[in-house]
Design a protein around this motif. Structure first.
Motif, PDB file in Angstrom:
ATOM      1  N   ARG A 152       0.802  -1.214   0.000  1.00 31.00           N
ATOM      2  CA  ARG A 152       0.000   0.000   0.000  1.00 31.00           C
ATOM      3  C   ARG A 152       0.840   1.271   0.000  1.00 31.00           C
ATOM      4  N   ASP A 153       2.042   1.195   0.575  1.00 28.86           N
ATOM      5  CA  ASP A 153       2.885   2.377   0.719  1.00 28.86           C
ATOM      6  C   ASP A 153       3.835   2.591  -0.465  1.00 28.86           C
ATOM      7  N   THR A 154       3.599   1.882  -1.562  1.00 27.81           N
ATOM      8  CA  THR A 154       4.494   2.009  -2.707  1.00 27.81           C
ATOM      9  C   THR A 154       4.562   3.441  -3.216  1.00 27.81           C
ATOM     10  N   TRP A 155       3.450   4.168  -3.105  1.00 27.95           N
ATOM     11  CA  TRP A 155       3.460   5.556  -3.577  1.00 27.95           C
ATOM     12  C   TRP A 155       4.400   6.419  -2.730  1.00 27.95           C
ATOM     13  N   ILE A 156       4.493   6.109  -1.429  1.00 30.84           N
ATOM     14  CA  ILE A 156       5.426   6.843  -0.563  1.00 30.84           C
ATOM     15  C   ILE A 156       6.861   6.469  -0.919  1.00 30.84           C
ATOM     16  N   TYR A 157       7.103   5.185  -1.152  1.00 30.04           N
ATOM     17  CA  TYR A 157       8.438   4.740  -1.533  1.00 30.04           C
ATOM     18  C   TYR A 157       8.837   5.329  -2.887  1.00 30.04           C
ATOM     19  N   THR A 158       7.840   5.494  -3.765  1.00 24.45           N
ATOM     20  CA  THR A 158       8.110   6.124  -5.058  1.00 24.45           C
ATOM     21  C   THR A 158       8.574   7.560  -4.866  1.00 24.45           C
ATOM     22  N   LEU A 159       7.926   8.267  -3.959  1.00 23.46           N
ATOM     23  CA  LEU A 159       8.301   9.665  -3.683  1.00 23.46           C
ATOM     24  C   LEU A 159       9.713   9.747  -3.109  1.00 23.46           C
ATOM     25  N   ILE A 160      10.017   8.861  -2.162  1.00 20.20           N
ATOM     26  CA  ILE A 160      11.349   8.854  -1.549  1.00 20.20           C
ATOM     27  C   ILE A 160      12.407   8.490  -2.586  1.00 20.20           C
ATOM     28  N   SER A 161      12.124   7.468  -3.378  1.00 23.20           N
ATOM     29  CA  SER A 161      13.081   7.032  -4.402  1.00 23.20           C
ATOM     30  C   SER A 161      13.292   8.107  -5.452  1.00 23.20           C
ATOM     31  N   PHE A 162      12.221   8.810  -5.788  1.00 23.22           N
ATOM     32  CA  PHE A 162      12.350   9.853  -6.801  1.00 23.22           C
ATOM     33  C   PHE A 162      13.238  10.992  -6.308  1.00 23.22           C
ATOM     34  N   ILE A 163      13.134  11.334  -5.035  1.00 20.39           N
ATOM     35  CA  ILE A 163      13.988  12.397  -4.486  1.00 20.39           C
ATOM     36  C   ILE A 163      15.457  12.000  -4.603  1.00 20.39           C
ATOM     37  N   LEU A 164      15.771  10.732  -4.286  1.00 17.86           N
ATOM     38  CA  LEU A 164      17.147  10.242  -4.427  1.00 17.86           C
ATOM     39  C   LEU A 164      17.571  10.232  -5.889  1.00 17.86           C
ATOM     40  N   PHE A 165      16.669   9.777  -6.756  1.00 17.31           N
ATOM     41  CA  PHE A 165      16.958   9.740  -8.187  1.00 17.31           C
ATOM     42  C   PHE A 165      17.180  11.147  -8.738  1.00 17.31           C
ATOM     43  N   LEU A 166      16.368  12.090  -8.301  1.00 15.59           N
ATOM     44  CA  LEU A 166      16.502  13.475  -8.765  1.00 15.59           C
ATOM     45  C   LEU A 166      17.869  14.042  -8.380  1.00 15.59           C
ATOM     46  N   ALA A 167      18.308  13.733  -7.150  1.00  8.31           N
ATOM     47  CA  ALA A 167      19.630  14.188  -6.711  1.00  8.31           C
ATOM     48  C   ALA A 167      20.727  13.587  -7.579  1.00  8.31           C
ATOM     49  N   PHE A 168      20.601  12.289  -7.905  1.00 11.83           N
ATOM     50  CA  PHE A 168      21.576  11.620  -8.770  1.00 11.83           C
ATOM     51  C   PHE A 168      21.605  12.242 -10.163  1.00 11.83           C
ATOM     52  N   ALA A 169      20.427  12.401 -10.769  1.00 16.68           N
ATOM     53  CA  ALA A 169      20.354  12.916 -12.132  1.00 16.68           C
ATOM     54  C   ALA A 169      20.872  14.350 -12.218  1.00 16.68           C
ATOM     55  N   MET A 170      20.485  15.178 -11.257  1.00 16.48           N
ATOM     56  CA  MET A 170      20.923  16.575 -11.288  1.00 16.48           C
ATOM     57  C   MET A 170      22.412  16.696 -10.994  1.00 16.48           C
ATOM     58  N   PHE A 171      22.969  15.747 -10.237  1.00 20.30           N
ATOM     59  CA  PHE A 171      24.405  15.733  -9.990  1.00 20.30           C
ATOM     60  C   PHE A 171      25.162  15.516 -11.301  1.00 20.30           C
ATOM     61  N   LEU A 172      24.699  14.564 -12.107  1.00 21.81           N
ATOM     62  CA  LEU A 172      25.330  14.323 -13.405  1.00 21.81           C
ATOM     63  C   LEU A 172      25.188  15.540 -14.322  1.00 21.81           C
ATOM     64  N   ILE A 173      23.998  16.109 -14.338  1.00 20.11           N
ATOM     65  CA  ILE A 173      23.756  17.281 -15.178  1.00 20.11           C
ATOM     66  C   ILE A 173      24.615  18.454 -14.709  1.00 20.11           C
ATOM     67  N   TYR A 174      24.734  18.614 -13.405  1.00 18.31           N
ATOM     68  CA  TYR A 174      25.539  19.710 -12.866  1.00 18.31           C
ATOM     69  C   TYR A 174      27.001  19.577 -13.293  1.00 18.31           C
ATOM     70  N   ILE A 175      27.518  18.344 -13.292  1.00 20.99           N
ATOM     71  CA  ILE A 175      28.921  18.128 -13.672  1.00 20.99           C
ATOM     72  C   ILE A 175      29.163  18.546 -15.117  1.00 20.99           C
ATOM     73  N   VAL A 176      28.322  18.050 -16.037  1.00 25.74           N
ATOM     74  CA  VAL A 176      28.559  18.355 -17.449  1.00 25.74           C
ATOM     75  C   VAL A 176      28.297  19.829 -17.750  1.00 25.74           C
ATOM     76  N   ALA A 177      27.306  20.407 -17.066  1.00 24.71           N
ATOM     77  CA  ALA A 177      26.994  21.818 -17.321  1.00 24.71           C
ATOM     78  C   ALA A 177      28.080  22.738 -16.768  1.00 24.71           C
ATOM     79  N   SER A 178      28.589  22.424 -15.584  1.00 28.13           N
ATOM     80  CA  SER A 178      29.609  23.279 -14.978  1.00 28.13           C
ATOM     81  C   SER A 178      30.953  23.165 -15.699  1.00 28.13           C
ATOM     82  N   LYS A 179      31.247  21.991 -16.241  1.00 28.07           N
ATOM     83  CA  LYS A 179      32.498  21.804 -16.988  1.00 28.07           C
ATOM     84  C   LYS A 179      32.355  22.152 -18.464  1.00 28.07           C
ATOM     85  N   ASN A 180      31.081  22.307 -18.902  1.00 21.10           N
ATOM     86  CA  ASN A 180      30.806  22.560 -20.314  1.00 21.10           C
ATOM     87  C   ASN A 180      31.437  21.479 -21.189  1.00 21.10           C
TER      88      ASN A 180
END
Length: 356
Positions: free
Chosen positions: A34-62
């Motif tokens: 039943r709590d899968t939607w909560i786990y989805t929210l938590i997992s997405f926050i971690l995933f967002l941090a991962f994805a934006m970290f990669l984007i930040y690296i390539v954008a900052s280094k151009n």
């Protein structure tokens, strides 16, 4: 010329990140209940941090070429090994796309049709697209992803009245920490399909606003996934939702408009076929981008790649139980190939490139 803007990349991100999660969410519900939607929210926050970290690296280094990022960060021999692992992940995503699409069509609409026959009609159009330049591919992706967005909104609208959100409560009712970890890892593995877009960064005309547009597209993808999992649990409850192969198909079957219009299944079929076709095309072309310098005969590469995918996909697509057992472990493999491998490669690049 093969060039992309950051807005084009947004379309790519939306095209590959959500489709697997929306098509077989029962895998995640069976782990999280039943709590899968909560786990989805938590997992997405971690995933967002991962994805934006990669984007930040390539954008900052151009610096956007994934081949050079891996070899500069990890040395040429190790970097090539990591590139191979990443390309292997792309190839496995090709197999997933073809096998799941064929199984969806066979399970929900054409029970008597053999999987290999469905796969042929899936792969034949790809031969035309994969032989074209990126600009042709881009036009196709923009049109189809735009239609998918409309399709998703329409399907959500016509199925909303069949949902009972009382089914999502109570929250954390007896669930253990192990369930959180298990469901969270599965969800992260599915969302990691975002990494399929990384090879395409090399074609960016200008990285300006890359972080902002990527953040917005990832938020949209996260909202779609969260809304999907909420809708399935609200419609069927956690027990029934976990025991359906394709819950959105069953959900769409309940649609009845005006007492005689019943066509919800068409929305699900369109979403599945087009969504996985987009994912297959981007994965296949991503492999080509990584090894373009070594590919002397493009037609031969496409032919061998297509035949291999065809042969392997037949084995998984023909049986639901085999497919879904494999899909569960496939999410864990994605954690390594699409999260851990890029994370190590991009982090090493960020540290070493500072010294240059």
């Amino acid at each position: 010329m093969n060039k992309l803007s950051v807005k084009h990349l947004v379309v790519f991100i939306l095209g590959v990140t959500c489709i697997s999660f929306k098509t077989y969410p029962s895998i995640f519900i069976s782990a999280g209940g039943r709590d899968t939607w909560i786990y989805t929210l938590i997992s997405f926050i971690l995933f967002l941090a991962f994805a934006m970290f990669l984007i930040y690296i390539v954008a900052s280094k151009n610096f956007y070429n994934i081949n050079d990022i891996f070899t500069i960060g990890l040395s040429k021999p190790i970097g090539n090994i990591f590139l191979f692992l990443f390309a292997l992940g792309l190839f496995m995503s090709c197999i997933e796309s073809v096998a799941v699409e064929a199984n969806v069509v066979k399970t929900t609409f054409f029970l008597e049709t053999p999987a290999w026959y469905i796969i042929i009609f899936f792969l034949l159009p790809s031969l035309f697209l994969l032989g074209k330049k990126l600009n042709t591919l881009l036009v196709f992706i923009i049109i189809t992803v735009s239609s998918l967005i409309f399709n998703t909104v329409a399907l959500a609208a016509i199925t909303e009245k069949y949902k009972n959100y009382a089914n999502i409560i109570p929250i954390f009712a007896g669930n253990s920490f192990s369930e959180l970890v298990s469901a969270g890892l599965l969800i992260l593995g599915s969302l990691s399909a975002f990494s399929i877009c990384l090879p395409y960064l090399k074609y960016l005309i200008d990285g300006k606003h890359l972080k902002r547009h990527s953040f917005i597209s990832l938020l949209l993808a996260g909202f779609v996934c969260l809304y999907c999992i909420l809708g399935i649990i609200a419609t069927f409850g956690p027990l029934r939702g976990a025991n359906l192969f394709y819950p959105e198909f069953t959900q769409s079957q309940r649609v009845q408009i005006g007492g005689f219009l019943e066509f919800g299944e068409l929305f699900f079929l369109y979403q599945s076929v087009i969504g996985f076709f987009i994912k297959y095309i981007l994965c296949s072309y991503g492999i080509y981008i990584i090894y373009e310098r070594y590919i002397k005969n493009t037609k031969l590469f496409i032919s061998i790649h297509t035949v291999l995918v065809f042969i392997i996909s037949i084995f998984f697509a023909r049986n639901n139980y085999i497919l879904f057992n494999v899909l569960k472990y496939y999410q864990y493999i994605n954690l390594v190939l699409f999260i851990l491998v890029p994370l190590i490669g991009f982090t090493a690049f960020s540290l070493r490139y500072n010294k240059k």
